[in-house]
Design an enzyme around this catalytic site. Sequence first.
Site, PDB file in Angstrom:
ATOM      1  N   CYS A 251       3.476 -11.807  20.533  1.00  0.00           N
ATOM      2  CA  CYS A 251       2.545 -11.286  19.518  1.00  0.00           C
ATOM      3  C   CYS A 251       3.047 -11.767  18.170  1.00  0.00           C
ATOM      4  CB  CYS A 251       2.489  -9.754  19.542  1.00  0.00           C
ATOM      5  SG  CYS A 251       1.603  -9.121  18.098  1.00  0.00           S
TER       6      CYS A 251
ATOM      7  N   HIS B  23       0.848  -1.193   0.000  1.00  0.00           N
ATOM      8  CA  HIS B  23       0.000   0.000   0.000  1.00  0.00           C
ATOM      9  C   HIS B  23       0.882   1.240   0.000  1.00  0.00           C
ATOM     10  CE1 HIS B  23       0.685   0.733   4.247  1.00  0.00           C
ATOM     11  NE2 HIS B  23       0.148  -0.428   4.607  1.00  0.00           N
TER      12      HIS B  23
ATOM     13  N   HIS C 269      -0.496  -3.881  18.329  1.00  0.00           N
ATOM     14  CA  HIS C 269      -1.648  -4.271  17.520  1.00  0.00           C
ATOM     15  C   HIS C 269      -2.974  -4.275  18.286  1.00  0.00           C
ATOM     16  CE1 HIS C 269       1.680  -5.877  15.107  1.00  0.00           C
ATOM     17  NE2 HIS C 269       0.885  -5.611  14.094  1.00  0.00           N
TER      18      HIS C 269
ATOM     19  N   HIS D  10       3.952   1.536   2.273  1.00  0.00           N
ATOM     20  CA  HIS D  10       5.152   0.802   1.858  1.00  0.00           C
ATOM     21  C   HIS D  10       5.859   1.533   0.712  1.00  0.00           C
ATOM     22  CE1 HIS D  10       2.434  -2.602   3.221  1.00  0.00           C
ATOM     23  NE2 HIS D  10       3.323  -2.453   4.167  1.00  0.00           N
TER      24      HIS D  10
ATOM     25  N   CYS E 151       3.768  -9.104  15.411  1.00  0.00           N
ATOM     26  CA  CYS E 151       5.040  -8.398  15.640  1.00  0.00           C
ATOM     27  C   CYS E 151       6.211  -9.361  15.604  1.00  0.00           C
ATOM     28  CB  CYS E 151       5.128  -7.774  17.027  1.00  0.00           C
ATOM     29  SG  CYS E 151       3.955  -6.535  17.424  1.00  0.00           S
TER      30      CYS E 151
ATOM     31  N   CYS F 164      -1.438  -7.029  22.665  1.00  0.00           N
ATOM     32  CA  CYS F 164      -0.189  -6.500  22.141  1.00  0.00           C
ATOM     33  C   CYS F 164      -0.197  -4.971  22.212  1.00  0.00           C
ATOM     34  CB  CYS F 164      -0.028  -6.958  20.689  1.00  0.00           C
ATOM     35  SG  CYS F 164       1.209  -6.018  19.805  1.00  0.00           S
TER      36      CYS F 164
ATOM     37  N   LYS G 272      -5.128  -2.649   7.133  1.00  0.00           N
ATOM     38  CA  LYS G 272      -5.953  -3.549   6.343  1.00  0.00           C
ATOM     39  C   LYS G 272      -7.262  -3.846   7.075  1.00  0.00           C
ATOM     40  CE  LYS G 272      -3.802  -7.341   5.318  1.00  0.00           C
ATOM     41  NZ  LYS G 272      -3.068  -8.473   4.789  1.00  0.00           N
TER      42      LYS G 272
ATOM     43  N   LYS H  30      -5.182   5.867  11.565  1.00  0.00           N
ATOM     44  CA  LYS H  30      -4.142   4.917  11.184  1.00  0.00           C
ATOM     45  C   LYS H  30      -4.610   4.098   9.985  1.00  0.00           C
ATOM     46  CE  LYS H  30      -1.016   1.610  13.047  1.00  0.00           C
ATOM     47  NZ  LYS H  30      -0.645   0.634  13.988  1.00  0.00           N
TER      48      LYS H  30
END
Length: 639
Positions: free
Chosen positions: A126, A18, A147, A21, A129, A144, A302, A299
């Site tokens: 996690c 996305h 997350h 990245h 991670c 986590c 996905k 944020k």
Amino acid sequence: MSSFYLTTPIYYVNGPPHLGHMYTTIVGDTLVRYRRMAGDATYFLTGTDEHGQNIERAAHKEGIEPIELADRIVAEYVRLRGRLGFSYDDFIRTTEERHRWGVEEIIRRIEAAGDLYTAVHEGWYCSPCETFYTEKELGPGKTCPVHGTPVEWKSEENVFFRLSKYQQPLLDLYRQHPDFVRPATRLNEVRSFVESGLRDLSVSRASVEWGIPFPGRPGQTVYVWLDALINYVSALGFGGPSTALYERFWERGDTRLHLVGKDILRHHAVYWPAFLLSAGLPLPTRVWAHGWWHRDGRKMSKSQGNVVRPDDLVDRFGADAVRYFLLREMVFGQDASFSDEAFIDRYNSDLANDLGNTVSRVVTLARKAFDGRTPPERCEDNLLIAVARQTAADYRAAMEELAFSRALEALWRLLAEANQYLVVREPWKLIKTEGATEQLSRVLWNGLEAVRIVATGLLPFMPRVAAEVLAAVGSAEPPASLDALAWGGTPTNAELPEPKPLFPRIDKEAYLAEGKASEKETTMETAAPETSRISIDQFFQAELKVATVLAAEPVPKSNKLLKLSVDVGEGTPRTLVAGIALAYRPEELVGKQVVVVANLQPAKLMGVESNGMVLAASLDGKPVLLHPAAPVPNGTRVK
Ligand code: MSP
């Protein structure tokens, strides 16, 4: 000639790329193009991080092997290389043999240094991670801290790396090289993390099969972060048969720069140098961390269904407009928010208006006055020269600091001055009153020259468009060196091709209305987060019904929307607007049964009232319509 080795992080292959990245690679590409123009010998590396539990799980969820998933995602990255104009020299995959050689060699050296031992590893883990957390680091309900998802208790025998031994050497490194981490505020974060005490790090996994077998420790695979970080040297041939690149760009290299997102700074500024110190290899010279892109202030993730896919933007605006926006909008190092509105505003004001209009104005006038050629007289004495000189200095200073937005601001100041200069000299009047005089020649030559300098500075940012602008103002070959930022490069009497529109203006209202339509489609696709399940009553609030498409036609001025007339079994047909035009032709829909949300409030899209919504699965943004498996009467409830 200085050497300049630049890397991006290697990307996980558990999902398609996305905008977040792509941002790092766009930054890297811009920087390396600049360094090439500055005369450095450069090497630019990117790639993919393919091992570990996450990838293993993501693949098995789809019922495929991890390598199949990796191959599919890598193909996406490779495709985007051409689309976004990336000029990297190499793309490393951690599943390649050459990478395994590097990993094995580093581990052999770390082992020889006495820095590995085996012990039982227990803790809260996690998986997204790939990291263990202590009880006090966890969020409420044993979740986590990154997350927010539940962590699992894990206990297994692992290989440990004596990270604690490197606490003092790392603190010495930060003291001796305060530039090791940029921006400076990030160095403080890293330093306080190290000062608070380093625990030894588990660097193998017994329960993860999808990884590199740990040398000398049967049953263990290399921890994905140790595996991944080594890509920066394995790609150069370290541990393999041919080490020339490694020697040139790492061992004897002048600059070894890692670009990373702020979330992975600790891995690069603490673990990686510690591994290298242990193995006796030189360290990177700098780790530069950037901020995060958010979407409309939230944020991007996905699971939220709000990620921005680069393809949609590139289709519509071209790669260079996307590259420009990302580098202009984000102050490098800080977070920024992407919104369609901000994108269109910048596109229209900076690109269509400031750049596009200036080019077309000055080229059109010069062609008209001088018979399709650049003016015959140059000008070495005018007010613009001082501004151009200052611009080149500001631009270069900003680029050295990776202050991309500041560098662009400097170029836009010159553009604004050039416009102001033309407004004052009024060449359009001069043509009419005095014809193609020497004075007119100088005025227009100055205009072209200012644009040429701006376009030269833009080459690293917008390689294709900047080359087009240069050709448009009479400089056929894009320059290879920053020397071209100096005043005086525009040729006289050179051919000036007829200007093509560079950045057609976008109708903001229409574009945003279309975006809303396709967003509606995607909100249905988003899986509800585990924590916020809905009751059956809530589900029944939505009336999902089968309908037959009676007619379909494009919505004028929109490339995404179709207007459908559907029979929902109510006697009179309804009109719906659906964002499916890029995936379906109107004629193939007529007669098909679809599922619609029948009790949605009406909404106006591009002037057409829509009375409901057609359901479609959304595959990477592409809609795939839902149909009943056998024909049913229109109006049948879906539940
Ligand atoms: N595989 C590791 C990196 C290993 S490097 C030896 C990883 N991969 S990742 O795919 O999750 O992220 C890669 C990079 O993308 C990171 O630098 C991360 O910060 C960046 N971004 C991911 N989402 C982002 C935004 N929304 N905004 C900006 N950058 C973001 O971590």
